[in-house]
Design an enzyme around this catalytic site. Sequence first.
Site, PDB file in Angstrom:
ATOM      1  N   GLU A  38       1.194   5.812  -4.522  1.00 47.84           N
ATOM      2  CA  GLU A  38       0.297   6.430  -5.499  1.00 47.84           C
ATOM      3  C   GLU A  38       0.736   7.848  -5.843  1.00 47.84           C
ATOM      4  OE1 GLU A  38      -1.869   5.200  -7.394  1.00 47.84           O
ATOM      5  OE2 GLU A  38      -2.017   3.223  -6.490  1.00 47.84           O
ATOM      6  N   TYR A 121      -8.388  10.841  -8.099  1.00 51.81           N
ATOM      7  CA  TYR A 121      -7.687   9.582  -8.380  1.00 51.81           C
ATOM      8  C   TYR A 121      -7.001   9.034  -7.123  1.00 51.81           C
ATOM      9  CZ  TYR A 121      -4.308   6.170  -9.563  1.00 51.81           C
ATOM     10  OH  TYR A 121      -3.593   5.007  -9.530  1.00 51.81           O
ATOM     11  N   ASP A 139      -7.345   7.057 -13.740  1.00 46.67           N
ATOM     12  CA  ASP A 139      -6.255   7.894 -14.250  1.00 46.67           C
ATOM     13  C   ASP A 139      -6.142   7.660 -15.761  1.00 46.67           C
ATOM     14  OD1 ASP A 139      -5.156   5.399 -14.455  1.00 46.67           O
ATOM     15  OD2 ASP A 139      -3.299   5.882 -13.409  1.00 46.67           O
TER      16      ASP A 139
END
Length: 347
Positions: A38, A121, A139
């Site tokens: 991520e 996020y 996002d």
Amino acid sequence: MSLFAYQFTQDLVDWYESEQRDLPWRRSRDPYRIWISEVMLQQTRVDTVIPYYENFLKKFPTLPALANAHEDEVLKAWEGLGYYSRARNLHGAVKEIAASYDGVVPNDPDKFRELKGVGPYTGGAVMSIAYDFKEPAVDGNVMRVLSRVLYITEDISKQKTRKQFEEHVREYLEMTEPSKFNQALMELGALICKPKKPDCEQCPVSKLCVAREKGVVEQLPIKAKKAKPKDQQVSCAVIVDENERVLIEQRPKEGLLAGLWQFPAVLGHEDDLSSVLHDQYKLDISLQKESDVFKHVFSHLKWEVSIYTGTIATEEDHQGVWVNKQEFQTYSFPVVYQKIAKHYLGW
Ligand code: SF4
């Protein structure tokens, strides 16, 4: 529970289960691995990330391995991915976990979000994908999809609008598996509901999509235009000695590209560069201006790097860090300096 929300989550997750890409970070529920992916995927394309992700996990297969690494090694493994503060923050957060949580990613969204560099996020993505917490992961991709499906016309660069999206996602997460649903939204944004020319014919939620019905798909999302990046003139010196060693220097520990290495460089022109070489390295050398200009665009800045080259006799009392080809490879350089090294030194 609204009928829309039920249908939307069902259709999206069904589609995800049959169409999802086989990506390396999807083969595990290990929060450490998901976290790395991520962080790398922020501002960076999947195809670019895959080799970096695999190499990074080969070097640092576990959280303690990363926590124990020196920052230079971490930056070296990140070299070329850009946005290096991501790597430094990740490293800082991992060290904190090693010290305070026995090396295990906390199974608690609030605690996880307190760590360095973990924003809403990343927090939502890692906690939902690894542990199935009902946490939104909103996002740009997700906001694009939802602004189209729900016909949301507010500016997505505003914090208030993001919160609005998070509220919608929280409602959907009540009726589905968070790990799958959040990934399904991301996957739809990446594969079908793209910024330009979304493939509405293949979309699993096209029947529910308001923007499609109104024929305004490509007008959404609404996003205020960013200021143009500011131009900066950089002058850099590629100086080699007779033993084929080159002079390099480390950038400051704070700010843009902090802690990475470069050839001696200044913001400004030849005279500024000569002064730095004289003051900092006691080098009085005649430089040759090369015709190439290297450009590099950051989110807020645009560099134009002019190159000056020079050769100098090998002397014992040279100041600064002089490295040969082999040593050069062990330092981390921003992409623009890697290109310069390749062009002028073949390294
Ligand atoms: S129908 Fe088109 S615009 Fe709407 S969500 Fe699907 S791909 Fe996106």
